[in-house]
Design a protein around this motif. Sequence first.
Motif, PDB file in Angstrom:
ATOM      1  N   ASP A 481       3.854 -20.714  14.553  1.00  0.00           N
ATOM      2  CA  ASP A 481       3.562 -22.147  14.408  1.00  0.00           C
ATOM      3  C   ASP A 481       2.201 -22.411  13.761  1.00  0.00           C
ATOM      4  OD1 ASP A 481       5.906 -22.710  15.564  1.00  0.00           O
ATOM      5  OD2 ASP A 481       5.087 -23.183  17.555  1.00  0.00           O
ATOM      6  N   GLY A 482       1.261 -21.551  14.090  1.00  0.00           N
ATOM      7  CA  GLY A 482      -0.092 -21.784  13.591  1.00  0.00           C
ATOM      8  C   GLY A 482      -0.431 -20.970  12.354  1.00  0.00           C
ATOM      9  N   LEU A 483       0.598 -20.323  11.790  1.00  0.00           N
ATOM     10  CA  LEU A 483       0.348 -19.375  10.697  1.00  0.00           C
ATOM     11  C   LEU A 483      -0.304 -20.025   9.479  1.00  0.00           C
ATOM     12  CD1 LEU A 483       0.730 -16.518   9.514  1.00  0.00           C
ATOM     13  CD2 LEU A 483       2.993 -17.245   8.747  1.00  0.00           C
ATOM     14  N   ILE A 484       0.279 -21.139   9.033  1.00  0.00           N
ATOM     15  CA  ILE A 484      -0.229 -21.768   7.802  1.00  0.00           C
ATOM     16  C   ILE A 484      -1.685 -22.200   7.980  1.00  0.00           C
ATOM     17  CG2 ILE A 484       0.069 -23.747   6.251  1.00  0.00           C
ATOM     18  CD1 ILE A 484       2.220 -21.639   5.890  1.00  0.00           C
ATOM     19  N   ASP A 485      -1.979 -22.840   9.119  1.00  0.00           N
ATOM     20  CA  ASP A 485      -3.359 -23.278   9.355  1.00  0.00           C
ATOM     21  C   ASP A 485      -4.315 -22.091   9.354  1.00  0.00           C
ATOM     22  OD1 ASP A 485      -2.666 -25.885   9.467  1.00  0.00           O
ATOM     23  OD2 ASP A 485      -2.522 -25.992  11.654  1.00  0.00           O
ATOM     24  N   GLU A 486      -3.900 -21.043  10.024  1.00  0.00           N
ATOM     25  CA  GLU A 486      -4.746 -19.849  10.109  1.00  0.00           C
ATOM     26  C   GLU A 486      -5.027 -19.269   8.707  1.00  0.00           C
ATOM     27  OE1 GLU A 486      -6.091 -18.506  12.822  1.00  0.00           O
ATOM     28  OE2 GLU A 486      -6.914 -16.697  11.861  1.00  0.00           O
ATOM     29  N   ILE A 487      -3.959 -19.148   7.924  1.00  0.00           N
ATOM     30  CA  ILE A 487      -4.120 -18.600   6.573  1.00  0.00           C
ATOM     31  C   ILE A 487      -5.038 -19.498   5.739  1.00  0.00           C
ATOM     32  CG2 ILE A 487      -2.892 -18.265   4.379  1.00  0.00           C
ATOM     33  CD1 ILE A 487      -0.541 -17.159   6.053  1.00  0.00           C
TER      34      ILE A 487
END
Lengths: 500, 500
Positions: A481-487
């Motif tokens: 779920d948080g992948l895009i933000d993290e990247i």
Amino acid sequence: VEITQALKNVRLKADEPNSSGKLVLKTPKGTRDYHPYQMMLRRSMLDKIVSCFERHGAENIDTPVFELKDVLTGKYGEDSKLIYDLADQGGEILALRYDLTVPFARYLAMGKISNIKRYQIAKVYRRDNPAMTRGRYREFLQCDFDIAGQYDPMIPDVECAKIVDEILLSLDVGEFVIKVNHRKILDGLFEACGVPVEKFRSICSAVDKLDKSPWPEVKAEMIKEKGLSEEVADKIGEYVKLNGKDDLVEQLLSDPLISANKAAKEGLESMRLFLRYAELYSILPRVSFDMSLARGLDYYTGIIFESVLTGIQNLPKEEVSGKKKKKPPTKTNEGDDDGSLGIGSVAGGGRYDNLVGMFDAKGKSVPCVGVSIGVERLFSILEAKAIAEQRSLRTSATEVYVASAQKGLLEERMKLCQLLWENNVKAEQSYKGNPKLLAQLQFCEERCIPLAIVLGESEIQQGVVKLRDVVSRSEKTIKRDGLIDEIKNILRTRAQDSSS
Amino acid sequence: VEITQALKNVRLKADEPNSSGKLVLKTPKGTRDYHPYQMMLRRSMLDKIVSCFERHGAENIDTPVFELKDVLTGKYGEDSKLIYDLADQGGEILALRYDLTVPFARYLAMGKISNIKRYQIAKVYRRDNPAMTRGRYREFLQCDFDIAGQYDPMIPDVECAKIVDEILLSLDVGEFVIKVNHRKILDGLFEACGVPVEKFRSICSAVDKLDKSPWPEVKAEMIKEKGLSEEVADKIGEYVKLNGKDDLVEQLLSDPLISANKAAKEGLESMRLFLRYAELYSILPRVSFDMSLARGLDYYTGIIFESVLTGIQNLPKEEVSGKKKKKPPTKTNEGDDDGSLGIGSVAGGGRYDNLVGMFDAKGKSVPCVGVSIGVERLFSILEAKAIAEQRSLRTSATEVYVASAQKGLLEERMKLCQLLWENNVKAEQSYKGNPKLLAQLQFCEERCIPLAIVLGESEIQQGVVKLRDVVSRSEKTIKRDGLIDEIKNILRTRAQDSSS
């Protein structure tokens, strides 16, 4: 010095014969392909050039690669023989453009445009003797900046020199000088020395060769080929060796021979103004009023300029290959625009007030001044420098590579790629269904891709992914779920780090 | 609907005869100049396309505008007659490139490159019958994306369709469909219907015309020109009218005639896989498996695709000018790449596994799949849209205009311009020594330049400048020392406002 060596190495390599077996597999003589590494370097060079043009408020136009042959006829003097004609296939008679200046003049006349400040970046074509390792091609890119319009003396002219100065400084190609002269000064000099009017242009051509040939050769040409007396030639010789700045303007204005000539005096007044403006534009330290600068093309009517790199050691003029004897180059007029200028010359231009009028039915002209940047030569220097510095340049922009640690995960990889693309993250994956993990990670390292997602069955079941830092090889587990933000956070932080 | 009207208006305008008096002042037939307004629109379109290519990790290459004629020979079937030849001027025999695919294959074979994902944006040349107002030219830009390499089935293929989908969505040109078919399905169909092998390609050409001609015409061509029996033609006719998605794949796989054919079955299995991947890449809603899609070029060996805009009303096929009767267009094969596709078609491509092998001495090939974006057509739509919306687009990037309120301030203006340029502020000024203030301010408003500096004697003496907001016409006085910071702050704030 390393740059000089690197240029030599590139030269030797390019001299190797094409060994493609029976099938002739080559690009046409004097042309080349550009590989991804070269395209990246070229793009960064062109970005700087375009930035400069836009910093000065220029608009961009484009014209066709070929023109009606009639448009080009009678514009280039003896260089016309270098024009590429198209075959007559039963329609209009066409030829490839030789430069961007004549098509620009045609554009102005056709559109009845009386003022514009435009740039154009496009390839031009000359059936010249190529010397590709010195950045001299039959197909080459020109970056032209021109100001058309009825304006006050020397204001647009000095901005063209300013453009050259800004571009060469931004490209970091070492020291350079912007040579300046004025056709009226040259014509006045010739008149004062006793050259008949009809020989002005051909004597101008002879003077133009001084950047490559010593005075005695040029003098011999003036006497034997152009029919001047030795006395007249010697008189010219005294002047064309002069260069300086304002001091030279004053010296010539107080010279009885020169100051008695109307054209020369007007030209010198213009030059004085030009140098004053050059000071205000902070380019004066790199400007030289050079009496030997003549420029080959006929159409110049006022200020002319040419910029020469002085920080880079010149390569030998003729290609000397250790492997095979080359045919001697055929004699061609080399003093024309752009890439085919003398060694080290990287920009040239001048004022051409009568060219547009040649296209107008009523002869109505539009005064123009412009400059052409010889990007092929600059590119060959920048490329040699990049090679010498062993600079690795990324050829793609991928930010995240989607890898799988096990078989059978192609569809999961595809879903992740889709997620990344739709969030505008630059991503790629292997085109194989079950690629080896090592091969995937190697690809990331070779291509300098900063991040990799490594997918495995257990991560998929847990709704997480492993995010790998390719350089440090460290990995951390992140919720999907948080992948895009993290990247995006990681990429943003890195961009800030590298820019600070 | 307004777009359709705008396109018609542009069309009528372009039909007006060139009235330049005695001198023929024109660009060659089928070519055009691009004005600053058009270049801005084109650049913003190309930026989006390049972003998409780079989001997918593609590298960029460039090749010469002409190739050895032999490189192009035998690659385009009957379209070869549309190739522009260069005149024989005593060197190599050359021709202008017809597309970017064949030069790419030559590039791969010449460099012995066995895998690359590359894009290339360059002009190509076809001596076709131009229909310029529909975005159909003799010189036109192609944006190609290709994946070369030995990979697993349909993985690179579906990414090409994904690229088309992303680009068309980002350009906001309304609804579209990506038609897909497979050469093996077509060949299998022909075989199953009893078409002799040697007629496969010519029957394929006939099917390809179904986007422009009704079935009875195509059927007549098959029978009269291509020599099929009516029975065979009718059998083909039943199938080529079919289109759908997975349902059609299953229907054909359970069709006794088709499923008995090896090639057709293999093609259908591939199509099933393609549609599955298309779903994972979220493009399935816009994909249609269309049995009437055939593509004109001979070199395709697998999947083929073509994208058609469905949201824009088609223009009449023939140019109808109210002013003069045009010659009827000569019959040409229209079913080729890019801009010269049927009306509304804006992208096309497919798999060509054998083309590289045609250049290799040992026949070693590199499997390739790619797509070509027909940017001229897209551009003519975007331009018509911009005109319909009366959108004003800046043609230069100038941020600050340096004006003077009194005479005799040219040198002060020059000093200020120099200060701005050296601080990377985009700035310009009048090229007149003593321009009128009103003319200067008008220029700022016409060009949408956000800020103007207005210089006067008193400000110079006090070491301040007046900074004017061009839109609101409000002015404030600023110390010269803080000028650059103030300008950068204002510009930064505005950029943030306009992006949020």
